[in-house]
Design a protein around this motif. Structure first.
Motif, PDB file in Angstrom:
ATOM      1  N   VAL A 113       6.651  40.758  17.292  1.00  0.00           N
ATOM      2  CA  VAL A 113       6.995  41.322  15.984  1.00  0.00           C
ATOM      3  C   VAL A 113       5.670  41.623  15.291  1.00  0.00           C
ATOM      4  O   VAL A 113       4.809  40.758  15.189  1.00  0.00           O
ATOM      5  N   LYS A 114       5.501  42.893  14.888  1.00  0.00           N
ATOM      6  CA  LYS A 114       4.203  43.316  14.333  1.00  0.00           C
ATOM      7  C   LYS A 114       4.230  43.238  12.807  1.00  0.00           C
ATOM      8  O   LYS A 114       5.290  43.350  12.191  1.00  0.00           O
ATOM      9  N   SER A 115       3.047  43.124  12.234  1.00  0.00           N
ATOM     10  CA  SER A 115       3.022  43.035  10.777  1.00  0.00           C
ATOM     11  C   SER A 115       3.573  44.329  10.170  1.00  0.00           C
ATOM     12  O   SER A 115       3.235  45.432  10.601  1.00  0.00           O
ATOM     13  N   ALA A 116       4.463  44.173   9.204  1.00  0.00           N
ATOM     14  CA  ALA A 116       5.254  45.312   8.721  1.00  0.00           C
ATOM     15  C   ALA A 116       4.405  46.298   7.932  1.00  0.00           C
ATOM     16  O   ALA A 116       3.474  45.909   7.222  1.00  0.00           O
ATOM     17  N   GLU A 117       4.764  47.579   8.050  1.00  0.00           N
ATOM     18  CA  GLU A 117       4.051  48.654   7.336  1.00  0.00           C
ATOM     19  C   GLU A 117       4.553  48.803   5.913  1.00  0.00           C
ATOM     20  O   GLU A 117       3.926  49.469   5.099  1.00  0.00           O
ATOM     21  N   SER A 118       5.744  48.251   5.620  1.00  0.00           N
ATOM     22  CA  SER A 118       6.331  48.454   4.285  1.00  0.00           C
ATOM     23  C   SER A 118       7.024  47.177   3.836  1.00  0.00           C
ATOM     24  O   SER A 118       7.428  46.361   4.668  1.00  0.00           O
ATOM     25  N   PRO A 119       7.197  47.004   2.517  1.00  0.00           N
ATOM     26  CA  PRO A 119       7.986  45.862   2.044  1.00  0.00           C
ATOM     27  C   PRO A 119       9.383  45.849   2.672  1.00  0.00           C
ATOM     28  O   PRO A 119       9.894  44.788   3.017  1.00  0.00           O
ATOM     29  N   TYR A 120       9.995  47.037   2.860  1.00  0.00           N
ATOM     30  CA  TYR A 120      11.319  47.059   3.508  1.00  0.00           C
ATOM     31  C   TYR A 120      11.247  46.391   4.884  1.00  0.00           C
ATOM     32  O   TYR A 120      12.019  45.492   5.207  1.00  0.00           O
ATOM     33  N   GLY A 121      10.288  46.849   5.711  1.00  0.00           N
ATOM     34  CA  GLY A 121      10.143  46.282   7.061  1.00  0.00           C
ATOM     35  C   GLY A 121       9.872  44.788   6.987  1.00  0.00           C
ATOM     36  O   GLY A 121      10.406  44.006   7.783  1.00  0.00           O
ATOM     37  N   ASN A 122       9.087  44.393   6.011  1.00  0.00           N
ATOM     38  CA  ASN A 122       8.764  42.985   5.856  1.00  0.00           C
ATOM     39  C   ASN A 122      10.012  42.164   5.544  1.00  0.00           C
ATOM     40  O   ASN A 122      10.156  41.029   6.002  1.00  0.00           O
TER      41      ASN A 122
END
Ligand code: NAD
Ligand code: WQD
Length: 338
Positions: free
Chosen positions: A143-152
């Motif tokens: 799981v990669k660090s998210a690009e957006s708050p949504y993904g996070n």
């Protein structure tokens, strides 16, 4: 058996309510209508012959969530779709996303762990894989660090559930990582209803096809792919909806191996943006007005699912082809604009 579907008047939720009712479940829907409308209840009734029980309620109001579970103490399972889902908006309003996608999740889990035995299905996303190193993507890809708050919110949401399950063996949960859901119910009674300008490819294409938008911008044709455009795994929303019922049945029957499991939901096939446009042109008989533009920031080059785990463990496989899913999206667009 009574199942709560949060966000059950939304795009994926409404298709899942149909499949649940078709399988004989009694469904209670909670929705605050922030991204849906009451007419969806009529669409569900037209398909299944029955309206689900509906409560208009904002799940951010913790006391109302508590009160709901007190009044419905016979809920056997929850499918949790309710969330905010616009990646761009999440960059502008991160706290709205953290409150709606994580605060609400916590409130619901706080009620569920009070129960003796309960099942919980969570809407996660392939966005948690980011730019994956290997295709097709398996569930154990990092799981990669998210690009957006949504993904996070999807990454952290999964961790919230997994941590809660670890210390609450009475709670059984499955996170479903959707790839790119498209299409509509073949009856054209329910489908996707984007508010404003669509951010996603397929509704933008169908709105262009029907004349509501002038031209589709193709975001980049210089990616290292077969035709230079990005690759995604487009899955028919009805196939996706059916997977929720199967996942829920797995938990209710106690077939789960662990009390927290994760599954990819995709077709396993990657399609480029240009292939999606060609599919639209085939099924609609129209030529699409499009123009190659710059890349969109944050887009990954490719993402398509390894579906072996869902195929073998859930016994579920996506059935529809890209053309079938596209045809249903086009039929729906034509119907709502007629
Ligand atoms: P949607 O916006 O159509 O449906 C969500 C529903 O939840 C809407 O009807 C909305 O009114 C309701 N809702 C939102 N906040 C609420 C609240 N606080 N209280 C009560 N109701 C609330 O979205 P969708 O496309 O059906 O997505 C469903 C879920 O799947 C979301 O969690 C989304 O993040 C996830 N997901 C969607 C996609 C996609 O491409 N559509 C992909 C991966 C994951
Ligand atoms: C697909 C492809 C675009 C619009 C997003 C979220 C993800 C998720 C699903 C929730 C890409 C290209 C698009 C357009 C284009 N949902 N495109 N012109 O980006 O895979 O995923 O929705 O969890 O989190 O990020 O889907 O439909 O936006 O784009 O060329 O007008 O179409 O560049 O290659 P995406 P999408």
């Amino acid at each position: 058996m009574k199942i709560l579907v949060t966000g059950g008047l939304g795009y994926i939720g409404s298709h899942t309510v149909v499949e649940l009712q078709n399988e004989g479940f009694e469904v209670v829907v909670i929705d605050n209508l922030s991204n849906s409308s009451l007419n969806v209840l009529d669409g569900i009734k037209a398909i299944t012959g029955k309206k689900p029980i509906f409560e208009e309620l904002d799940l951010r109001e913790k006391s109302k969530v508590q009160d709901f579970f007190k009044r419905h103490d016979d809920i056997a399972g929850v499918i949790h779709f309710a969330a905010s889902k616009a990646v761009g908006e999440s960059m502008e309003k991160p706290l709205l996303y953290y409150e709606n996608n994580l605060g609400v999740l916590v409130y619901i889990l706080q009620e569920l762990i009070k129960k003796k035995n309960t099942s919980f299905i969570f809407s996660s996303s392939c966005t948690v894989y980011g730019e994956a190193d290997e295709m097709p993507i398996t569930e154990d890809a990092p799981v990669k660090s998210a690009e957006s708050p949504y993904g996070n919110t999807k990454q952290v949401g999964e961790e919230v559930i997994s941590d809660t399950c670890r210390v609450n063996p009475n709670l059984k949960a499955i996170a479903l990582r959707y790839f790119n859901p498209i299409g509509a119910h073949p009856s054209t009674q329910i489908g996707e209803l984007p508010i404003g300008v669509p951010q996603n490819l397929v509704p933008y294409i169908t709105q262009t096809g029907v004349g509501l938008r002038e031209q589709l911008s193709v975001f980049g044709d210089d990616y290292p792919t077969k035709d230079g455009t990005c690759i995604r795994d487009y899955i028919h929303v009805v196939d996706l909806a059916k997977a929720h019922v199967i996942a829920l049945q797995r938990l209710i029957q106690g077939d789960n191996q662990e009390n927290y499991e994760v599954f990819n939901l995709g077709t396993g096939k990657g399609s480029s943006v240009l292939e999606v446009i060609q599919s639209f042109e085939r099924v609609s008989g129209k030529s699409l007005n499009y123009k190659i533009e710059d890349r969109r920031s944050g887009d990954v080059v490719q993402a398509y699912a390894n579906t072996q785990k869902a195929n073998e463990v859930l016994g579920w496989k996506a059935k529809s082809t890209l053309d079938e899913a596209m045809k249903s999206a086009w039929d729906w667009e034509c119907k709502i604009r007629s």
